[in-house]
Each structure stands twice: as C-alpha cells, then as structure tokens.
Design an enzyme around this catalytic site. Sequence first.
Site, PDB file in Angstrom:
ATOM      1  N   SER A 119       0.819  -1.151   0.029  1.00  0.00           N
ATOM      2  CA  SER A 119      -0.111   0.121  -0.088  1.00  0.00           C
ATOM      3  C   SER A 119       0.796   1.243  -0.017  1.00  0.00           C
ATOM      4  CB  SER A 119      -0.988  -0.008   1.157  1.00  0.00           C
ATOM      5  OG  SER A 119      -0.188  -0.495   2.397  1.00  0.00           O
ATOM      6  N   HIS A 140      -2.136  -2.856  -6.544  1.00  0.00           N
ATOM      7  CA  HIS A 140      -2.618  -2.526  -5.317  1.00  0.00           C
ATOM      8  C   HIS A 140      -3.978  -2.790  -5.186  1.00  0.00           C
ATOM      9  CE1 HIS A 140      -2.960   0.789  -2.078  1.00  0.00           C
ATOM     10  NE2 HIS A 140      -3.071  -0.365  -1.321  1.00  0.00           N
ATOM     11  N   GLU A 152      -4.895  -0.075  -8.336  1.00  0.00           N
ATOM     12  CA  GLU A 152      -3.951   0.894  -8.304  1.00  0.00           C
ATOM     13  C   GLU A 152      -2.622   0.215  -8.944  1.00  0.00           C
ATOM     14  OE1 GLU A 152      -2.710   2.822  -4.817  1.00  0.00           O
ATOM     15  OE2 GLU A 152      -2.452   4.753  -5.859  1.00  0.00           O
ATOM     16  N   ASN A 190      -3.072   6.122  -1.092  1.00  0.00           N
ATOM     17  CA  ASN A 190      -2.780   6.570   0.381  1.00  0.00           C
ATOM     18  C   ASN A 190      -2.328   7.743   0.572  1.00  0.00           C
ATOM     19  OD1 ASN A 190      -3.917   4.383   1.671  1.00  0.00           O
ATOM     20  ND2 ASN A 190      -2.324   3.041   0.682  1.00  0.00           N
TER      21      ASN A 190
HETATM   22  N1  CAA Z   1     -16.704 -10.547  -0.269  1.00  0.00           N
HETATM   23  C1  CAA Z   1     -17.708 -10.344  -1.258  1.00  0.00           C
HETATM   24  N2  CAA Z   1     -18.816  -9.380  -1.212  1.00  0.00           N
HETATM   25  C2  CAA Z   1     -18.729  -8.825  -0.046  1.00  0.00           C
HETATM   26  C3  CAA Z   1     -17.610  -8.461   1.143  1.00  0.00           C
HETATM   27  C4  CAA Z   1     -16.582  -9.537   0.668  1.00  0.00           C
HETATM   28  N3  CAA Z   1     -15.391  -9.841   1.609  1.00  0.00           N
HETATM   29  N4  CAA Z   1     -18.001  -7.487   1.885  1.00  0.00           N
HETATM   30  C5  CAA Z   1     -19.088  -7.126   1.554  1.00  0.00           C
HETATM   31  N5  CAA Z   1     -19.526  -7.716   0.502  1.00  0.00           N
HETATM   32  C6  CAA Z   1     -20.831  -7.159  -0.450  1.00  0.00           C
HETATM   33  C7  CAA Z   1     -22.067  -7.518   0.296  1.00  0.00           C
HETATM   34  O1  CAA Z   1     -22.324  -8.614  -0.271  1.00  0.00           O
HETATM   35  C8  CAA Z   1     -22.802  -6.447  -0.031  1.00  0.00           C
HETATM   36  O2  CAA Z   1     -23.359  -6.821  -1.684  1.00  0.00           O
HETATM   37  P1  CAA Z   1     -24.776  -6.070  -2.008  1.00  0.00           P
HETATM   38  O3  CAA Z   1     -24.425  -4.725  -2.306  1.00  0.00           O
HETATM   39  O4  CAA Z   1     -24.903  -6.820  -3.494  1.00  0.00           O
HETATM   40  O5  CAA Z   1     -25.662  -6.271  -1.260  1.00  0.00           O
HETATM   41  C9  CAA Z   1     -22.040  -5.162  -0.396  1.00  0.00           C
HETATM   42  O6  CAA Z   1     -20.659  -5.657  -0.594  1.00  0.00           O
HETATM   43  C10 CAA Z   1     -22.183  -4.330   0.572  1.00  0.00           C
HETATM   44  O7  CAA Z   1     -21.845  -5.144   2.077  1.00  0.00           O
HETATM   45  P2  CAA Z   1     -22.649  -4.923   3.467  1.00  0.00           P
HETATM   46  O8  CAA Z   1     -24.173  -4.648   3.033  1.00  0.00           O
HETATM   47  O9  CAA Z   1     -22.206  -6.265   4.206  1.00  0.00           O
HETATM   48  O10 CAA Z   1     -22.356  -3.954   4.023  1.00  0.00           O
HETATM   49  P3  CAA Z   1     -22.015  -2.329   3.635  1.00  0.00           P
HETATM   50  O11 CAA Z   1     -23.043  -1.873   2.714  1.00  0.00           O
HETATM   51  O12 CAA Z   1     -21.780  -1.912   5.152  1.00  0.00           O
HETATM   52  O13 CAA Z   1     -20.699  -2.219   2.925  1.00  0.00           O
HETATM   53  C11 CAA Z   1     -18.238  -2.194   2.400  1.00  0.00           C
HETATM   54  C12 CAA Z   1     -19.499  -2.719   3.214  1.00  0.00           C
HETATM   55  C13 CAA Z   1     -18.475  -2.414   0.929  1.00  0.00           C
HETATM   56  C14 CAA Z   1     -16.921  -2.601   3.007  1.00  0.00           C
HETATM   57  C15 CAA Z   1     -18.564  -0.437   2.687  1.00  0.00           C
HETATM   58  O14 CAA Z   1     -18.849  -0.006   3.836  1.00  0.00           O
HETATM   59  C16 CAA Z   1     -17.411   0.258   1.845  1.00  0.00           C
HETATM   60  O15 CAA Z   1     -17.203   0.355   0.930  1.00  0.00           O
HETATM   61  N6  CAA Z   1     -16.619   0.750   2.709  1.00  0.00           N
HETATM   62  C17 CAA Z   1     -15.344   1.628   2.051  1.00  0.00           C
HETATM   63  C18 CAA Z   1     -14.274   0.491   2.020  1.00  0.00           C
HETATM   64  C19 CAA Z   1     -12.773   1.069   1.698  1.00  0.00           C
HETATM   65  O16 CAA Z   1     -12.943   2.345   1.626  1.00  0.00           O
HETATM   66  N7  CAA Z   1     -11.897   0.361   1.130  1.00  0.00           N
HETATM   67  C20 CAA Z   1     -10.633   0.930   0.903  1.00  0.00           C
HETATM   68  C21 CAA Z   1      -9.669   0.673   1.849  1.00  0.00           C
HETATM   69  S1  CAA Z   1      -8.171   1.278   1.819  1.00  0.00           S
HETATM   70  C22 CAA Z   1      -7.436   0.038   0.947  1.00  0.00           C
HETATM   71  O17 CAA Z   1      -7.984  -0.993   0.905  1.00  0.00           O
HETATM   72  C23 CAA Z   1      -6.155   0.365   0.334  1.00  0.00           C
HETATM   73  C24 CAA Z   1      -4.915   0.492   1.413  1.00  0.00           C
HETATM   74  O18 CAA Z   1      -3.785   0.424   0.902  1.00  0.00           O
HETATM   75  C25 CAA Z   1      -5.010   1.054   2.785  1.00  0.00           C
END
Ligand code: CAA
Length: 296
Positions: A119, A140, A152, A190
């Site tokens: 990351s 990424h 990315e 990031n």
């Molecule tokens: N595998 C498959 N599907 C998944 C899943 C997984 N691990 N986690 C969630 N889902 C799916 C669910 O089935 C659901 O599908 P539908 O829309 O078809 O119903 C959808 O994703 C939404 O999930 P939930 O209803 O359980 O929960 P939510 O609505 O609260 O969403 C989330 C969860 C997708 C994580 C959402 O909160 C989100 O987008 N959060 C932000 C995540 C983010 O910013 N990620 C980047 C982080 S930074 C990074 O990763 C890089 C780094 O270098 C630090």
Amino acid sequence: MIKNITVVGAGAMGNGIAHVFAMSGFQVNLVDISEIALSKAIATITKNLDRMLKKEKIDEAAKNSTLANINTFTDTAEATKDADLVVEAATENVDLKLKIFAQLDEVAPEKAILATNTSSISITRIAAVTGRPEKVIGMHFMNPVPVMKLVEVIRGYSTTDEVTELIMDLSRTLGKVPTEVNDYPGFVANRILMPMINEAIYTLFEGVAGVEEIDTVMKLGMAHPMGPLRLADFIGLDVCLAILNVLHDGFGNPKYAPCPLLVNMVMAGKIGQKAGEGFYKYTAGTKDFVVSPSFK
Ligand code: CAA
C-alpha cells in the site's frame, strides 16, 4: 499469456486477491508460512462466495469452480515454479517484502512478472533486490477485494510499458478498473486517504468532536460509505501508522506526521477491527460495534 497466478500471503488482502483471480478462471496457488492462515483464508473465501451465491451474483457451479481453482501451499518454491505472475500480499513490512522478492526472483520462472500489493512501500526499492526490475510492478487492490473496483497499478522506475499494459489488461479481465500511477510515497490512494484519516484522528485528539460525530460528518456530509475513524479500524491502525511513516519519511514534510493518539493506540494494541477494538469496539462473529469505552 497469464494463466497461473501465485499469491503470497493468505491474510485479508491475499485471500481476496486469490478469490477474484480464481473466480475469473485463473489457476491460483495461495502460499503462506502458516497452515492455519491458509485454512482461515479458504474458509473466508467460501463464506464470501456463499454470500454472493445467496445474493444470486454467482451460481453454485461458479462457487465450486472458484474453489477448485485454488490450491494452497506452505512452500514458496513449489507454489511458484509454474507461475506466470506472482502477487505478493504479505504484511506491510519493508524488510519482509525485500526478503520475499529476493526469494521470488530465485524460484519464479524467468518470464514471470512479480507484482506487489504493497500500500505504500517503494516499488523501485523492492524491484532493486531482483534481477528483473523491469518485470516488477505494484498491483494495489483495495479491501474488501471482491467488492472494490479499483486496482492502483504502480510503475516502478524500471517497469516496462509492456508489463504495465499487461497488468492493466489483466485487472480489466478481473472486472476491475485499473489506474496507472507513478512510484512516489503513498502512490495516489494512500497519499490522499491517509492524511484525511490522520486529520480525523487529530480532530478527535484535540477534542473538536467525538468518534461518532466525526464519522457522521464524513458519512452523511460527503457520502463516504464509512467514516474515517471506522475506515481506519477497518484498514488496521498499525497499517495506517506504517503508511503515514512512509509518507513522513519519504517527503520529509511535517504535515504527514502521525497523530500521537494513533501512535499510542498502536502501542496499546488497540489496532482496530482485527484486534476487536480501535476507535470502536467490535463483537466477534457479528457485524455489531459501538464506540470504544476509551472515547465515551
Ligand atoms: N466479499 C464479497 N462481497 C462482499 C464482501 C466480501 N468480503 N464484503 C462485502 N461484500 C458485499 C456484500 O455482499 C454487499 O453486496 P450487495 O451490495 O450486493 O448487497 C456489499 O458488499 C455491501 O456489503 P454489506 O451490506 O455487508 O455492508 P456495507 O453496505 O456496510 O458495505 C463495505 C461494506 C463494502 C466494506 C462498505 O462499507 C465500503 O465500501 N467501505 C469503504 C471501504 C474502503 O474504503 N476500502 C478501501 C480501504 S483502503 C485500502 O484497502 C487500501 C490501503 O492501502 C489501505
């Protein structure tokens, strides 16, 4: 042509990366030093496939073929011997990644591309421990990998156009949207995300507002799916701190200095969701969480 993928590291990112490659029909060798981590990864992939099955995004045959496309290994050389592409997703620690890439360079076929899911660690620095820096690239993925559309794609100093195009095309094959960026601290994702999270932590630290208030402002005011403190817990406060340190060291600019509250929380082991507590407290095995008693 890329057919055989080796994923190194079976943690949260590694299992997601194995999941998306296997679901697109690639043969995936998932390797980790820990048998327990490998069993947990397969259990997580199965759970996530079941969730997709229940929502009718995939059928039973797709679930079964995805699982059949993944083999697990504890021996990196064995897992990598026929690889066209290796995607490293080990812990975000520079010494560990340098060690892994030096080994991958020895055991992977000469033609293989070596990608890292880092990351923030320099692709150029990682590439320099191999004899094939032109074939080393950043790939990424974002967490949760099966859900987030972005990859990315980070070009190191010596990465060729050909390798970059191949990884961009491959990301599209996975149903993702690749974005090409250059190799500077924090890349793009990031460099922009972590200062926001750090500022949210400073806002809490200085008593401007509470945990829920800060997250509500960003969720409802800016349409972020998670507030920055909840997102920090989701990413892991240890990971956030490590990335901020890379930005701070890499640019030498005090604006990237990690908030002392973040440093304290990491030292106390309150590193977020995976530890059961960070800014929020999580109930294991459920989706429930409340503000941590430390911030009430
Ligand atoms: N595998 C498959 N599907 C998944 C899943 C997984 N691990 N986690 C969630 N889902 C799916 C669910 O089935 C659901 O599908 P539908 O829309 O078809 O119903 C959808 O994703 C939404 O999930 P939930 O209803 O359980 O929960 P939510 O609505 O609260 O969403 C989330 C969860 C997708 C994580 C959402 O909160 C989100 O987008 N959060 C932000 C995540 C983010 O910013 N990620 C980047 C982080 S930074 C990074 O990763 C890089 C780094 O270098 C630090």
